[in-house]
Structures are given as C-alpha cells and as structure tokens.
Design a protein around this motif. Structure first.
Motif, short mmCIF file in Angstrom:
data_model
loop_
_atom_site.label_atom_id
_atom_site.label_comp_id
_atom_site.label_asym_id
_atom_site.label_seq_id
_atom_site.Cartn_x
_atom_site.Cartn_y
_atom_site.Cartn_z
N GLY A 94 11.29 10.57 6.63
CA GLY A 94 10.68 9.25 6.78
C GLY A 94 10.61 8.40 5.52
N ALA A 95 11.05 8.92 4.39
CA ALA A 95 11.01 8.13 3.16
C ALA A 95 12.12 7.08 3.16
CB ALA A 95 11.17 9.04 1.94
N LEU A 96 11.86 5.97 2.50
CA LEU A 96 12.88 4.96 2.26
C LEU A 96 13.39 5.18 0.85
CD1 LEU A 96 11.00 1.88 3.73
CD2 LEU A 96 12.75 3.28 4.84
N SER A 97 14.56 4.64 0.52
CA SER A 97 15.06 4.84 -0.84
C SER A 97 15.76 3.60 -1.35
CB SER A 97 16.00 6.05 -0.91
OG SER A 97 17.19 5.79 -0.22
N VAL A 98 15.70 3.47 -2.67
CA VAL A 98 16.40 2.42 -3.39
C VAL A 98 17.25 3.11 -4.44
CG1 VAL A 98 16.13 0.45 -4.96
CG2 VAL A 98 14.58 0.72 -3.02
N HIS A 99 18.52 2.81 -4.44
CA HIS A 99 19.42 3.41 -5.42
C HIS A 99 19.38 2.59 -6.70
CE1 HIS A 99 22.96 5.06 -7.32
NE2 HIS A 99 23.47 3.85 -7.38
N LYS B 189 7.07 14.79 -0.69
CA LYS B 189 6.74 15.59 0.49
C LYS B 189 5.23 15.59 0.74
CE LYS B 189 10.65 18.74 0.38
NZ LYS B 189 11.11 20.11 0.21
N SER B 190 4.47 15.73 -0.32
CA SER B 190 3.02 15.74 -0.19
C SER B 190 2.50 14.41 0.34
CB SER B 190 2.39 16.07 -1.55
OG SER B 190 1.00 16.05 -1.47
N PHE B 191 2.99 13.30 -0.21
CA PHE B 191 2.56 11.98 0.27
C PHE B 191 2.99 11.76 1.72
CE2 PHE B 191 2.27 10.60 -4.30
CZ PHE B 191 0.95 10.18 -4.25
N LEU B 192 4.21 12.15 2.07
CA LEU B 192 4.69 11.99 3.44
C LEU B 192 3.85 12.83 4.41
CD1 LEU B 192 8.53 12.00 2.80
CD2 LEU B 192 7.21 10.09 3.75
N GLY C 291 0.80 -1.21 0.00
CA GLY C 291 0.00 0.00 0.00
C GLY C 291 0.83 1.26 0.00
N HIS C 292 2.12 1.17 -0.20
CA HIS C 292 2.99 2.34 -0.19
C HIS C 292 2.99 3.03 -1.55
CE1 HIS C 292 5.40 -1.03 -1.59
NE2 HIS C 292 6.28 -0.18 -2.09
N VAL C 293 3.70 4.14 -1.63
CA VAL C 293 3.86 4.90 -2.87
C VAL C 293 5.32 4.82 -3.28
CG1 VAL C 293 3.69 7.18 -3.94
CG2 VAL C 293 2.02 6.49 -2.21
N VAL C 294 5.56 4.45 -4.55
CA VAL C 294 6.92 4.43 -5.09
C VAL C 294 7.05 5.61 -6.04
CG1 VAL C 294 8.62 3.15 -6.45
CG2 VAL C 294 7.08 1.92 -4.88
N ILE C 295 8.06 6.43 -5.82
CA ILE C 295 8.30 7.58 -6.69
C ILE C 295 9.62 7.34 -7.40
CG2 ILE C 295 8.70 10.06 -6.82
CD1 ILE C 295 6.79 10.36 -4.49
N ALA C 296 9.53 7.22 -8.73
CA ALA C 296 10.71 6.97 -9.56
C ALA C 296 11.16 8.28 -10.18
CB ALA C 296 10.37 5.95 -10.65
#
Length: 193
Positions: free
Chosen positions: A45-50, A17-20, A1-6
């Motif tokens: 609070g965002a997580l990240s994938v490089h 920022k808006s989603f957080l 149910g999370h949001v992924v921003i590419a």
C-alpha cells in the motif's frame, strides 16, 4: 498527514512496514529504480517517488510539506540533513505553523555533526528537526537485553568483562563505544574489547 520515508534500505523498509501496519499512509523516496524493497512495500500500500531526497523537487513530489513525518534514513549523513533542510522550506511554503509542525527525524551517524545539530536552536517554523543515530540505539538495546556482566558477583570476583566485536562497521563501532562508555561492571574492572 502522511509519512515520507527517504531511503528504503533495511531501516527505511522496517519503518515503512511498521507505519503501514498501524494504518498510516506512507510515501517512499528512493533513488533506486528497481528496488525489491520498494516493490514489496508498494504491494502493501505504500506510494513511491523515484529520486534523491536531498533534492527539493523530489520531496515536493512526495508532498512533504503536507506530511506529518519525514524520516531520513539514507546512507549518507549530509544527504539526510539536506533532505530535512529542504523539507523545512517546503513546510513553510505549505503554510505549516509551529503548532502543527512537520516532524523531521534525521539519522546522523557522525557524533560531531549530531552534537552540532542537537545544540542548534530550532527556529519557530512549521517543522522540527529530530536527530538520532539508529546504530547507537541498537547498541543500547543490545546491551540492555544482553548485559555484559551477567554472572559477575561483585568487586571480589576475579573475572572481567571481555567483549569481542567482529566487524567494525557502524553497528560494531557503536556497540564497542557503548560498552566502553558505560563500563560500570560488578567486578569494578574495565571492559576488555
């Protein structure tokens, strides 16, 4: 149910920022190894994938198959579309159904590619493709907030709308095209750009 921003450029960072701020869990996918925007969003609070979101294994690390939204706002149309297509496969592999699909929001600047994707029938799968052009949206919003014919009184008004656009990048081009396409002014004269 999370949001992924590419793509964590200006648009991606604002969306994150808006989603957080609304309490959503956000996973960022960006190829930059030392992005100040990514570090700032991680502090919120965002997580990240490089990595490159147009590669399926990178999207798999972001667990896109289980996300509610994928927002592709990288700099290149073809990479944004590739990310959405890989995400569709991952959503199907994760067992997503049409009743609760992964919503893939894909920024596409090229109007011909956008039209092609808009007219392409959507298969009944566990993902939906939603194509948008953020620059066209910004141009429409600007025109709505700052009408070009403010003060023109009617057909007998000798004045005409004159628009000067400095810089014909993507936003400048979108603003110019919007003004030309919607040139219905009180003076009944065409816009001068």
């Amino acid at each position: 149910g999370h949001v992924v921003i590419a793509g964590v450029g200006t648009k991606g960072a604002q969306l994150a920022k808006s989603f957080l701020a609304s309490g959503r869990r956000v996973v960022l996918v960006d190829p930059a190894t030392d992005s100040p925007a990514v570090h700032a969003l991680q502090a919120e609070g965002a997580l990240s994938v490089h990595g490159d979101a147009s590669h399926a294994e990178v999207l798999q690390q972001a667990r896109v198959g289980y996300a509610q939204h994928l927002v592709c706002v990288g700099g290149a149309d073809e990479l944004n579309v590739a990310a959405a297509l890989h995400a569709r496969k991952l959503a199907i592999a994760a067992g997503r159904r049409p009743a609760a699909p992964l919503l893939c929001h894909v920024h596409v600047f090229d109007p011909e590619l956008r039209a092609l994707l808009d007219t392409e029938p959507q298969p009944e799968t566990g993902s939906q493709l939603r194509v948008f052009d953020g620059y066209a949206i910004a141009a429409r919003k600007f025109a709505a907030e700052h009408p070009l014919d403010t003060g023109l009184t009617g057909a007998d008004d000798p004045r005409s709308v004159h628009l000067v656009v400095v810089g014909l990048g993507r936003l400048g081009s979108s603003l110019m095209m919007h003004a030309i396409r919607t040139a219905h002014f009180a003076s009944l004269r065409p816009v001068k750009v």
